[in-house]
Design a protein around this motif. Sequence first.
Motif, short mmCIF file in Angstrom:
data_model
loop_
_atom_site.label_atom_id
_atom_site.label_comp_id
_atom_site.label_asym_id
_atom_site.label_seq_id
_atom_site.Cartn_x
_atom_site.Cartn_y
_atom_site.Cartn_z
N UNK A 122 2.31 -80.80 -87.05
CA UNK A 122 2.03 -82.18 -86.70
C UNK A 122 0.89 -82.73 -87.56
N UNK A 123 -0.13 -81.89 -87.80
CA UNK A 123 -1.23 -82.32 -88.67
C UNK A 123 -0.76 -82.62 -90.08
N UNK A 124 0.15 -81.79 -90.60
CA UNK A 124 0.70 -82.04 -91.94
C UNK A 124 1.44 -83.36 -91.99
N UNK A 125 2.26 -83.62 -90.96
CA UNK A 125 3.04 -84.86 -90.91
C UNK A 125 2.13 -86.08 -90.82
N UNK A 126 1.02 -85.95 -90.07
CA UNK A 126 0.11 -87.08 -89.93
C UNK A 126 -0.71 -87.32 -91.19
N UNK A 127 -1.10 -86.24 -91.85
CA UNK A 127 -2.00 -86.37 -93.01
C UNK A 127 -1.24 -86.66 -94.29
N UNK A 128 0.01 -86.22 -94.37
CA UNK A 128 0.77 -86.31 -95.63
C UNK A 128 0.87 -87.74 -96.16
N UNK A 263 -6.08 -62.63 -92.33
CA UNK A 263 -5.93 -63.93 -92.99
C UNK A 263 -6.40 -65.06 -92.08
N UNK A 264 -6.06 -64.98 -90.79
CA UNK A 264 -6.47 -66.01 -89.83
C UNK A 264 -7.99 -66.06 -89.70
N UNK A 272 -10.63 -73.46 -93.68
CA UNK A 272 -9.41 -73.91 -94.33
C UNK A 272 -8.47 -74.54 -93.32
N UNK A 273 -7.57 -75.41 -93.78
CA UNK A 273 -6.64 -76.07 -92.85
C UNK A 273 -5.43 -75.21 -92.53
N UNK A 274 -4.77 -75.54 -91.41
CA UNK A 274 -3.49 -74.94 -91.01
C UNK A 274 -3.58 -73.41 -90.96
N UNK A 275 -4.66 -72.90 -90.36
CA UNK A 275 -4.90 -71.45 -90.40
C UNK A 275 -3.81 -70.65 -89.70
N UNK A 276 -3.38 -71.08 -88.51
CA UNK A 276 -2.38 -70.32 -87.77
C UNK A 276 -1.04 -70.33 -88.49
N UNK A 277 -0.61 -71.51 -88.96
CA UNK A 277 0.67 -71.62 -89.67
C UNK A 277 0.67 -70.72 -90.91
N UNK A 295 5.53 -63.95 -101.94
CA UNK A 295 6.52 -64.85 -101.35
C UNK A 295 5.86 -65.76 -100.32
N UNK A 296 4.95 -65.19 -99.52
CA UNK A 296 4.26 -66.00 -98.53
C UNK A 296 3.20 -66.91 -99.13
N UNK A 297 2.65 -66.52 -100.28
CA UNK A 297 1.56 -67.30 -100.87
C UNK A 297 2.05 -68.62 -101.45
N UNK A 298 3.28 -68.66 -101.95
CA UNK A 298 3.77 -69.87 -102.63
C UNK A 298 3.88 -71.05 -101.67
N UNK A 299 4.66 -70.97 -100.56
CA UNK A 299 4.72 -72.13 -99.65
C UNK A 299 3.37 -72.41 -98.99
N UNK A 300 2.59 -71.35 -98.71
CA UNK A 300 1.29 -71.56 -98.08
C UNK A 300 0.36 -72.34 -99.00
N UNK A 301 0.36 -71.99 -100.29
CA UNK A 301 -0.50 -72.71 -101.24
C UNK A 301 -0.08 -74.16 -101.37
N UNK A 302 1.22 -74.43 -101.34
CA UNK A 302 1.69 -75.82 -101.42
C UNK A 302 1.27 -76.61 -100.19
N UNK A 303 1.29 -75.98 -99.02
CA UNK A 303 0.87 -76.66 -97.80
C UNK A 303 -0.62 -77.01 -97.88
#
Length: 427
Positions: A122-128, A263-264, A272-277, A295-303
């Motif tokens: 929800x935070x991503x959707x609001x901030x994007x 990591x959390x 940092x933002x979106x820590x749980x996700x 594999x996990x770092x790529x989408x996480x870095x983009x977020x």
Amino acid sequence: MKDDSFRKYLFISLAGAVGIILCIVFFFALFRFKQVMEGIRTLESILMPFIYGAVIAYLLTPVCNFVEIRLNALLTGRMKVNEQKAARFSAAIGIGLSLLFGFFIVYLLLAMVLPQVFESVRGIVQVLPGNVVKWSDWIQQKLADDEVLANYAEQFINAAYQNMQVWLNTKFLPDMQVIVSGVSAGLISALAAVKNIVIGIFAAAYLMGNRKKFAAQGKKLIYSFAKVPVANGILDEIHYINRVFGGFIDGKLLDSLIMGILCFVIMNLLNMPYTMLISVIVGVTNIIPFFGPFIGAIPSALIILTDSPVKCVYFLILILVLQQFDGNFLGPKILGDSTGLSSFWVLFSILLFGGLMGFVGMVIGVPTFAVIYDLIKKYSNWMLRKKKLATDTSVYEELSSIEPDGEGYRYIHALTGEARQSRRDMH
């Protein structure tokens, strides 16, 4: 004498016939690989509830055994209950408690993770939208200060707009029906997965309830078809398979959980933002050996990039540090040498089984290949011992030839010219 000769030739004929049949089957599967894989996938979809049930039962059986053994000892030792009744009651309670334990673990993880994940999304959707405007203003300012760059950007935007128009008219609109049908198929697949999991839970209960009977029936079949020494070897190999798979899967799940928690915690300390996700993505993908962290770092870095490029760089450094910590310290401490594979074979097995079976293949590829590797190694050593040759791999390094020498063999090495002596009892 004639009977022995007849049996010998019959055995040779049968062995030849079986060899020919296996060759035919191999080449048929090779040249009809696509059809064979489609048949396997069809059979897999039919048996999927039982596959889910087998996986659930395999993961929960240690819990079931723990409860059953201790409850059975309590009932027979203190309450003077009939041993048969105590065994049945302990088995039923063990199955029930192990299933409840599995439900509790899943519920606990979902209750802890899902609210935080939803909040992050929800935070991503609001901030994007605001970030898009910010980036757009920054780009416009840069273009206004540089006329050459503005011209290049205008050409790029015009080309992109034309390509978008062509794509919408020629691809997107004609394929809308396919997209809608794909969404419908996805919903149907999700419902089918839920159905398979529900049926799989009941199948897991039956499997755990009859696990001793099934094990006894399997051993009975093995000893009926094979000679006693061969059957003993087969059972030893089954125990080895169970040890490799159990140790690898349990260890990898624990390793991934610890990595997700680390990591959390570190991301919270770094604000940092979106820590749980991000931590969930890192923990889940870490189940995949070798490639998982990347594999996990790529989408996480983009977020994280949508929030702050600087924090994205910090996150990539963090992932690199965690991957080194996991690969050089945490992973070996938890998993040990559970597979016995070198780094090359780990990479090979992940790519091979990942290409054949997707995500599941990438997870189980390493222990599966470890079992295949062990079987080939044992068969090779057995054949070498029959020929009275050395089984130590170091003997064959830089080997040029093997020469008979009385009751043993001389191993001639090309570079050193050294000849090593081996006797019949060398292993």
